[in-house]
Motif scaffolding. Structure first.
Motif, PDB file in Angstrom:
ATOM      1  N   SER A   1      -2.918  -4.021   5.281  1.00 47.44           N
ATOM      2  CA  SER A   1      -1.998  -4.272   4.175  1.00 47.44           C
ATOM      3  C   SER A   1      -1.583  -5.751   4.082  1.00 47.44           C
ATOM      4  CB  SER A   1      -0.754  -3.393   4.315  1.00 47.44           C
ATOM      5  OG  SER A   1      -1.136  -2.045   4.410  1.00 47.44           O
ATOM      6  N   GLN A   2      -2.165  -6.601   4.947  1.00 46.15           N
ATOM      7  CA  GLN A   2      -1.777  -8.031   4.952  1.00 46.15           C
ATOM      8  C   GLN A   2      -2.378  -8.744   3.749  1.00 46.15           C
ATOM      9  OE1 GLN A   2       0.506  -9.003   6.817  1.00 46.15           O
ATOM     10  NE2 GLN A   2       0.524  -7.398   8.344  1.00 46.15           N
TER      11      GLN A   2
ATOM     12  N   LYS B   4       0.835  -1.201   0.000  1.00 43.44           N
ATOM     13  CA  LYS B   4       0.000   0.000   0.000  1.00 43.44           C
ATOM     14  C   LYS B   4       0.873   1.256   0.000  1.00 43.44           C
ATOM     15  CE  LYS B   4      -4.016  -2.158   0.724  1.00 43.44           C
ATOM     16  NZ  LYS B   4      -4.631  -2.684  -0.473  1.00 43.44           N
ATOM     17  N   ILE B   5       0.375   2.271  -0.704  1.00 40.20           N
ATOM     18  CA  ILE B   5       1.053   3.571  -0.731  1.00 40.20           C
ATOM     19  C   ILE B   5       0.226   4.526   0.126  1.00 40.20           C
ATOM     20  CG2 ILE B   5       1.800   5.508  -2.169  1.00 40.20           C
ATOM     21  CD1 ILE B   5       2.101   3.460  -4.471  1.00 40.20           C
TER      22      ILE B   5
ATOM     23  N   PRO C  74       4.728  -4.028   4.207  1.00 41.46           N
ATOM     24  CA  PRO C  74       3.271  -4.042   4.000  1.00 41.46           C
ATOM     25  C   PRO C  74       2.778  -2.729   3.385  1.00 41.46           C
ATOM     26  CG  PRO C  74       3.822  -4.801   6.218  1.00 41.46           C
ATOM     27  CD  PRO C  74       5.092  -4.278   5.611  1.00 41.46           C
ATOM     28  N   TYR C  75       3.404  -1.611   3.825  1.00 40.05           N
ATOM     29  CA  TYR C  75       3.050  -0.311   3.253  1.00 40.05           C
ATOM     30  C   TYR C  75       4.248   0.627   3.342  1.00 40.05           C
ATOM     31  CZ  TYR C  75       2.478   1.800   7.949  1.00 40.05           C
ATOM     32  OH  TYR C  75       2.686   2.288   9.217  1.00 40.05           O
ATOM     33  N   ILE C  76       4.227   1.648   2.492  1.00 41.88           N
ATOM     34  CA  ILE C  76       5.263   2.690   2.554  1.00 41.88           C
ATOM     35  C   ILE C  76       4.555   4.020   2.748  1.00 41.88           C
ATOM     36  CG2 ILE C  76       6.861   1.410   1.057  1.00 41.88           C
ATOM     37  CD1 ILE C  76       5.265   4.548  -0.300  1.00 41.88           C
TER      38      ILE C  76
ATOM     39  N   THR D 204      -3.133  -0.311  12.411  1.00 41.42           N
ATOM     40  CA  THR D 204      -4.266  -0.428  11.480  1.00 41.42           C
ATOM     41  C   THR D 204      -3.781  -0.635  10.057  1.00 41.42           C
ATOM     42  OG1 THR D 204      -5.584   1.028  12.894  1.00 41.42           O
ATOM     43  CG2 THR D 204      -6.348   0.753  10.640  1.00 41.42           C
ATOM     44  N   LEU D 205      -2.813   0.178   9.624  1.00 37.71           N
ATOM     45  CA  LEU D 205      -2.301   0.057   8.256  1.00 37.71           C
ATOM     46  C   LEU D 205      -1.618  -1.280   8.010  1.00 37.71           C
ATOM     47  CD1 LEU D 205      -0.935   3.666   7.661  1.00 37.71           C
ATOM     48  CD2 LEU D 205      -2.856   2.588   6.469  1.00 37.71           C
TER      49      LEU D 205
END
Length: 195
Positions: A194-195, A2-3, A104-106, A189-190
């Motif tokens: 993002s999983q 996720k971005i 998972p996210y950046i 949460t993110l």
């Protein structure tokens, strides 16, 4: 992957929050910092900025930031022309950086996501907010500038109330411990989303 966009007005403490996310293991891309680096390293950007602003745009090969700031400060047309030169290069630099990440996210920290109508580029957006008086003091302590200059930058940015409506998460950054606690909750949460 996720971005996530991280935004907020001048003096809101975006960089402090970005650094806290970084300490939690999240890859961070600071758009403003990368833009400044590219303005000094990219021959194409240098050539185009020199054509736009004249030879004074660079001093001894380095970006003449006070000169550029004085030119774009009250001239939205010139600012848009400069952004049209710099932003596409930052976007392609970001895409290359993104390919190297494994998380998972950046987070991409960018001040003017909403002002440039770029919210479509993000899966989620976090806005960092703080009272205007706190923001003014932070910038006065950080930069060699005047209260009136900071105030005009704040007035040119989208109000926090509008940013909050358009964001998925809000961090109120007036007390560091509270801001860190909010950041940690958003991180959890993110990570699960993002999983």
């Amino acid at each position: 992957m996720k971005i996530v966009g991280l935004t907020g007005g001048i003096g809101s403490g975006k960089t402090t929050i970005a650094n806290y996310f970084k300490s939690l293991g999240v890859p961070i891309y600071i758009a403003d910092k990368e833009a400044k680096a590219l303005m000094n390293s990219s021959k194409v950007i240098k050539r185009k900025l020199t054509a736009l602003f004249g030879e004074e745009a660079y001093l001894k090969g380095e970006l003449n930031r006070p000169f550029l700031a004085s030119k774009i400060f009250a001239n939205k047309d010139i600012l848009q022309k400069m952004n049209a030169i710099v932003h596409p290069k930052v976007a392609s630099h970001f895409k290359r950086w993104l390919k190297k990440q494994n998380a998972p996210y950046i987070i991409k920290e960018a001040a003017i996501i909403f002002e440039n109508n770029l919210e479509f580029q993000y899966d989620f957006i976090i806005v960092v907010v703080a009272e205007e008086a706190i923001r003014l003091e932070r910038v006065l302590n950080r930069d060699n500038t005047s209260r009136s200059k900071i105030k005009s930058i704040i007035d040119n940015q989208l109000p926090d109330s509008e940013k909050i409506k358009k964001s998925d998460f809000v961090i109120t950054n007036e007390d560091l411990e509270s801001a860190k606690a909010q950041t940690l909750e958003i991180h959890k949460t993110l990570t699960s989303l993002s999983q």
